[in-house]
Design a protein around this motif. Structure first.
Motif, PDB file in Angstrom:
ATOM      1  N   HIS A 239      -8.826  -8.265  -0.644  1.00  0.00           N
ATOM      2  CA  HIS A 239      -8.267  -7.250   0.251  1.00  0.00           C
ATOM      3  C   HIS A 239      -7.096  -7.767   1.081  1.00  0.00           C
ATOM      4  O   HIS A 239      -6.268  -6.991   1.538  1.00  0.00           O
TER       5      HIS A 239
ATOM      6  N   SER B 271       0.785  -1.221   0.000  1.00  0.00           N
ATOM      7  CA  SER B 271       0.000   0.000   0.000  1.00  0.00           C
ATOM      8  C   SER B 271       0.820   1.276   0.000  1.00  0.00           C
ATOM      9  O   SER B 271       0.337   2.313  -0.374  1.00  0.00           O
TER      10      SER B 271
ATOM     11  N   VAL C 144     -11.643  -2.963  -9.456  1.00  0.00           N
ATOM     12  CA  VAL C 144     -10.305  -2.881  -8.876  1.00  0.00           C
ATOM     13  C   VAL C 144     -10.406  -2.037  -7.615  1.00  0.00           C
ATOM     14  O   VAL C 144     -10.996  -0.955  -7.626  1.00  0.00           O
TER      15      VAL C 144
ATOM     16  N   HIS D 148      -7.323  -6.559  -6.255  1.00  0.00           N
ATOM     17  CA  HIS D 148      -6.219  -5.867  -6.912  1.00  0.00           C
ATOM     18  C   HIS D 148      -5.355  -6.885  -7.647  1.00  0.00           C
ATOM     19  O   HIS D 148      -5.354  -8.069  -7.334  1.00  0.00           O
ATOM     20  N   HIS D 149      -4.622  -6.369  -8.626  1.00  0.00           N
ATOM     21  CA  HIS D 149      -3.846  -7.240  -9.502  1.00  0.00           C
ATOM     22  C   HIS D 149      -2.532  -7.688  -8.874  1.00  0.00           C
ATOM     23  O   HIS D 149      -1.909  -6.969  -8.100  1.00  0.00           O
TER      24      HIS D 149
ATOM     25  N   LYS E 236      -2.074  -0.765  -4.695  1.00  0.00           N
ATOM     26  CA  LYS E 236      -2.720   0.551  -4.736  1.00  0.00           C
ATOM     27  C   LYS E 236      -3.850   0.567  -5.757  1.00  0.00           C
ATOM     28  O   LYS E 236      -4.479   1.592  -5.961  1.00  0.00           O
ATOM     29  N   GLY E 237      -4.055  -0.567  -6.429  1.00  0.00           N
ATOM     30  CA  GLY E 237      -5.105  -0.635  -7.445  1.00  0.00           C
ATOM     31  C   GLY E 237      -4.613  -0.238  -8.830  1.00  0.00           C
ATOM     32  O   GLY E 237      -5.410   0.080  -9.703  1.00  0.00           O
ATOM     33  N   GLN E 238      -3.308  -0.300  -9.045  1.00  0.00           N
ATOM     34  CA  GLN E 238      -2.753   0.062 -10.348  1.00  0.00           C
ATOM     35  C   GLN E 238      -3.263  -0.870 -11.442  1.00  0.00           C
ATOM     36  O   GLN E 238      -3.528  -2.044 -11.204  1.00  0.00           O
ATOM     37  N   THR E 239      -3.380  -0.317 -12.643  1.00  0.00           N
ATOM     38  CA  THR E 239      -3.845  -1.105 -13.791  1.00  0.00           C
ATOM     39  C   THR E 239      -2.815  -1.126 -14.910  1.00  0.00           C
ATOM     40  O   THR E 239      -3.131  -1.540 -16.029  1.00  0.00           O
TER      41      THR E 239
ATOM     42  N   HIS F  79       2.996  -7.376  -6.632  1.00  0.00           N
ATOM     43  CA  HIS F  79       1.728  -6.861  -6.114  1.00  0.00           C
ATOM     44  C   HIS F  79       1.465  -5.441  -6.601  1.00  0.00           C
ATOM     45  O   HIS F  79       2.378  -4.626  -6.679  1.00  0.00           O
TER      46      HIS F  79
ATOM     47  N   PRO G 274      -7.958  -1.059  -3.885  1.00  0.00           N
ATOM     48  CA  PRO G 274      -6.652  -1.207  -3.235  1.00  0.00           C
ATOM     49  C   PRO G 274      -6.651  -2.318  -2.184  1.00  0.00           C
ATOM     50  O   PRO G 274      -7.700  -2.653  -1.622  1.00  0.00           O
TER      51      PRO G 274
END
Length: 186
Positions: free
Chosen positions: A167, A24, A102, A114-115, A144-147, A141, A104
């Motif tokens: 989560h 995070s 998506v 998250h990915h 932060k929810g990055q795409t 990992h 975080p």
């Protein structure tokens, strides 16, 4: 006076907090170099990866952990590069997700996650699906929810695959995983 406590519970809480913190707090998207060698799966990991849970929405695994449910039609995809592409490093990898949102790491939300990008992992070296995913050179990992990300990869052939985690970084039931693609870095 001593206060009794469960050592294993304390260790699990510290490890979980450390994993969430590591996913995070990255201020920028990670730049990852290709691993020197694949991380071999232990017999336990290989057996866990091959085991399928029942179709229950929140199936409890043999580890006692509860897995978040995913819609049957949920799908993760690698939007770019294309399978079979020849690219140069750094490689921009774009992630896609259908049928889920998506969110975080640490954000508990139904049908969200998250990915995690699996780099150069064979099918029998996949991490167990009923534990939080490890964070290493082969499992990156995006808490932060990055795409998307940029990867520093050594010249040669590499495989990439996405795996959505909830989560707590545990893959969903059923797992939301992309097709594995192969790219060549010049």
């Amino acid at each position: 006076m001593r206060i009794p406590f469960q050592h294993s519970l304390l260790v699990a809480m510290i490890a979980g907090a450390t994993l969430l913190q590591g996913c995070s707090d990255n201020s920028e998207e990670p730049k990852t170099e290709a691993p020197a060698a694949e991380a071999p799966a232990t017999d336990t990991q290989a057996d866990s990866a091959k085991t399928e849970d029942s179709g229950a929405d929140d199936a409890a695994s043999s580890s006692g952990m509860t897995r978040s449910s995913a819609p049957e039609d949920a799908k993760a995809t690698i939007l770019s590069p294309a399978d079979g592409a020849t690219v140069t490093s750094p490689v921009t990898v774009e992630f896609g997700l259908e049928g889920m949102d998506v969110a975080p790491a640490g954000t508990e939300q139904e049908h969200a996650g998250h990915h995690h990008l699996l780099i150069d992992l064979d099918k029998d070296a996949l991490p167990p699906m009923d534990f939080p995913l490890p964070a290493n050179d082969n499992v990156v990992h995006f808490g932060k929810g990055q795409t998307q990300t940029e990867l520093e990869l050594e010249p040669g052939t590499h495989t990439l695959q996405l795996l959505l985690g909830d989560h707590m970084h545990v893959p969903h039931e059923p797992p939301v995983m992309s097709e594995k693609i192969t790219i060549t870095v010049e």
